[in-house]
Every structure is written in structure tokens, then in C-alpha cells.
Enzyme design. Sequence first.
Site, short mmCIF file in Angstrom:
data_model
loop_
_atom_site.label_atom_id
_atom_site.label_comp_id
_atom_site.label_asym_id
_atom_site.label_seq_id
_atom_site.Cartn_x
_atom_site.Cartn_y
_atom_site.Cartn_z
N LYS A 173 -10.55 -4.93 -5.67
CA LYS A 173 -11.53 -3.96 -6.15
C LYS A 173 -10.86 -2.66 -6.60
O LYS A 173 -11.47 -1.86 -7.30
CB LYS A 173 -12.59 -3.68 -5.08
CG LYS A 173 -12.02 -3.14 -3.79
CD LYS A 173 -13.06 -3.13 -2.67
CE LYS A 173 -12.36 -2.98 -1.34
NZ LYS A 173 -12.89 -3.74 -0.26
N LYS B 80 -3.55 -10.87 -7.09
CA LYS B 80 -4.79 -11.04 -6.31
C LYS B 80 -5.92 -10.22 -6.93
O LYS B 80 -5.69 -9.11 -7.39
CB LYS B 80 -4.50 -10.55 -4.89
CG LYS B 80 -5.58 -10.81 -3.87
CD LYS B 80 -5.21 -10.22 -2.53
CE LYS B 80 -5.38 -8.71 -2.52
NZ LYS B 80 -5.34 -8.09 -1.19
N LYS C 187 0.83 -1.21 0.00
CA LYS C 187 0.00 0.00 0.00
C LYS C 187 0.86 1.26 0.00
O LYS C 187 0.45 2.28 -0.54
CB LYS C 187 -0.96 -0.01 1.20
CG LYS C 187 -2.08 -1.02 1.03
CD LYS C 187 -3.27 -0.72 1.92
CE LYS C 187 -4.40 -1.70 1.65
NZ LYS C 187 -5.48 -1.63 2.62
P1 TYM Z 1 -10.36 -6.45 3.51
O1 TYM Z 1 -11.49 -5.51 3.76
O2 TYM Z 1 -9.27 -5.99 2.61
O3 TYM Z 1 -10.89 -7.80 2.95
C1 TYM Z 1 -11.96 -8.51 3.57
C2 TYM Z 1 -11.73 -10.01 3.50
O4 TYM Z 1 -11.68 -10.44 2.14
C3 TYM Z 1 -10.51 -11.23 1.95
N1 TYM Z 1 -10.04 -11.06 0.56
C4 TYM Z 1 -9.85 -12.06 -0.30
N2 TYM Z 1 -10.03 -13.39 -0.17
C5 TYM Z 1 -9.75 -14.17 -1.25
N3 TYM Z 1 -9.32 -13.67 -2.44
C6 TYM Z 1 -9.14 -12.35 -2.62
N4 TYM Z 1 -8.74 -11.88 -3.81
C7 TYM Z 1 -9.40 -11.47 -1.52
N5 TYM Z 1 -9.34 -10.12 -1.34
C8 TYM Z 1 -9.73 -9.90 -0.06
C9 TYM Z 1 -9.51 -10.68 2.97
O5 TYM Z 1 -8.50 -11.60 3.25
C10 TYM Z 1 -10.41 -10.43 4.17
O6 TYM Z 1 -10.62 -11.61 4.91
N6 TYM Z 1 -7.76 -5.84 7.72
C11 TYM Z 1 -8.90 -6.48 7.13
C12 TYM Z 1 -10.19 -6.14 7.85
C13 TYM Z 1 -10.14 -6.37 9.31
C14 TYM Z 1 -10.19 -7.62 9.98
C15 TYM Z 1 -10.16 -7.30 11.39
C16 TYM Z 1 -10.28 -8.95 9.53
C17 TYM Z 1 -10.07 -5.38 10.26
N7 TYM Z 1 -10.09 -5.97 11.52
C18 TYM Z 1 -10.20 -8.33 12.32
C19 TYM Z 1 -10.32 -9.96 10.51
C20 TYM Z 1 -10.28 -9.64 11.89
C21 TYM Z 1 -9.02 -6.07 5.68
O7 TYM Z 1 -8.58 -5.01 5.32
O8 TYM Z 1 -9.75 -6.92 4.91
#
Ligand code: TYM
Length: 334
Positions: free
Chosen positions: A199, A196, A114
Site C-alpha cells: 500500500k 510485493k 524499512k
Molecule cells: P502487515 O500489517 O504489514 O500485513 C498484514 C498481513 O498481510 C500480509 N501481506 C501480504 N500477503 C500477501 N501478499 C502481499 N503482497 C502482502 N502484503 C502484506 C502480511 O504478511 C500480514 O500477514 N507485523 C505484522 C502485524 C503483526 C502480526 C502480529 C501478525 C503484529 N503482530 C502477530 C501476526 C501475528 C505486519 O506488519 O503485517
Amino acid sequence: MEDKKVLFSAIQPSGILTIGNYLGALKNFKKLQNDYNSIFSLADLHTLTVSQDPATLRKNIYELTALYIACGLDPEQSIIFAQSHVSAHTELAWVLNTICYPGELSRMTQFKDKSRKHEDNINMGLMDYPVLMASDILLYQTELVPIGADQKQHLELTRDLAIRFNNKYSETFKIPEPYVAKTGARVMSLQDPTRKMSKSDENINAFISMDDDTDTIIRKFKRAVTDSDNRIIFSSEKPGISNLLTIYSLFANKTIEEAEKEFEGAGYGDFKLKVGEAVASVIEPIRLEKNKLLQNKDYLDEVLANGANKAERLAYKTLAKVYRKIGLVPRKRI
Ligand code: TYM
């Protein structure tokens, strides 16, 4: 709450989600929610680590609340709430900051990615993001955290911080385990299957959004990058086809082997159409239900309000314990 283990996860309301988020996270949330005391948060404070337009952020928070429910998360049974509604999250993050070292944060893959992408805005929040995530998880004595593969490193850090705190101040936090599904934990871009699915990809054909209609979904799969060999098999030499097989198997509820068999001898065109149809048949009803829920903001506000009430009670129990253990004097109410 019933006597079950605690499951916690969160997603950032930072725009329309993709089928990567669905397969890596949301689908598993639904599958697991009955077996745990499940808590699903909207990581709204996390979104501030990259520049946000306030009106869009507000819209995205409602979008994600509605999407959670449309995907089958039950607000009566599980806790659905916004991270910013429970201030214990930022309070515990501060305490955890004091036992976390800059080197641990600067080597996080996502921070590095990032930082490269947002060179003009490498802020402290971007670096500290995993500590807030650790706080989210540890406040609820969480045992299971369903996530996609890209969040595993952050969960490792969460575990390290919990162990470090427990060793210093005695047993306080449960040590959480990740739940990373064998297939679907890393859904790849349809245009470059070595990357990956995201969005924020500037090429909209690279991802399927949860807001795409059936025609768009089918068109995007038609354009998906494959290879010149025409066998439909799962192989590291065929990342495009393997990604499509993974997506198909999860949307059609089949194993990879079953999918390979089904498409033995079929052409790529035919295969891609079937993948598109399988995805659309699941996404379309979710999208319609989400849009229906978005008509009723009062209901969504009520879900978030009830969720925050329930989450707050649990979170403050842990926070009070933490404050006591580190030597802060409890506030006397007079
Ligand atoms: P975030 O919002 O980027 O993504 C949400 C979830 O989607 C999964 N993900 C994917 N899984 C498979 N293939 C992909 N291409 C893909 N892109 C995204 C992510 O692994 C995630 O599970 N930091 C986290 C949010 C968060 C969180 C937490 C998660 C904040 N606090 C506590 C678990 C526990 C995040 O930015 O996910």
C-alpha cells in the site's frame, strides 16, 4: 473459551489495506476462525515504528476494525481487539527483549527494507518490532498464526524466543506454527511483478486497495504489466500473468489449472477484464459494508472494548506465569 487450539494474527492499521493483505491474511482469518479459538488484533503500536499522523492513525484504527467485521470476522465468536488496549503486550515484549540479541533483529529483511525506505527515522522501535510481534503471539499460547510470506521470518524469531525462554525457565510458551497459504501468500505489484504488492507504493496503479471502487479496480487491472508472449499460463518466466492468475483463482475460487483452462486462447485484454470483475465482485460488498459499519463508531468501540476484556484475561494469565518464572515477586493487593 471452547476447547480448541488458539489462532492469533494481527494487521497494522497503517492505511487502506490492499488485496495482498486480503489474500495473504484476511481471507484466511475468515476461513479458519471457526476451527480455532481465534484472536485478531489491530497492531496499532506496531504502526508507530514509522512516523504517523495522530488523526490519521485514529481513523485507520476504526477503518481496520470495520474491515475485519466486513470481511466476515465475527466479534461474538472471535476476539477482535486493539493491541494498545492490553498492556501485557508491551510488558512481555520487555522481558523478551532481554533474551533477544541485536544481531537477530538487524538481519531481519523487513528491518533492512524499512531502514532503507525511512532513512531519516531508523528508530529503536523499527528494530524491535519483531519482539513486540513475538509478544503478541506468545501471550495467548497460540498454536497457529495465519500470515503472508513476508512475516515468516518474524514467526521464526518468535519460535526461537519461545524455545529459548522455555529452555531457560521451563515450559511456559506453546511454540506457534505459521499458516502460509500455498497461493496468495505473496501477491505482487501490478506494475512490477517482481516486487510485493504494497500500500505504500508511490504508484497507485501498482496495488488494488480494499477501498477501490469497481471502475478503479477494472482500470488498474487493464493497466497491469504483462509480457509480449500472449499465452495465459502460470510460469516463473511470466511473473505478471502468474500474479494475475493467482489473484483470479483466489477471487473466483478456482484452481490455477482451472483458470488456465478457462482462458486458453483468450487475449490479455479479455483476461484482465475478467480478473478485474472477479476481484470487484468480492471487494465491492466488503467496501460498502465497511463504510456502513464506520457510521456507527459506538458499535466499533463496543467491539474493541469487549475484545480487550476477553484478551486481557488470557494475556495476563501468561504474563503472570512469566513474571513468576523469572523471579519477580507477585504484587500483593492490600
Ligand atoms: P502487515 O500489517 O504489514 O500485513 C498484514 C498481513 O498481510 C500480509 N501481506 C501480504 N500477503 C500477501 N501478499 C502481499 N503482497 C502482502 N502484503 C502484506 C502480511 O504478511 C500480514 O500477514 N507485523 C505484522 C502485524 C503483526 C502480526 C502480529 C501478525 C503484529 N503482530 C502477530 C501476526 C501475528 C505486519 O506488519 O503485517
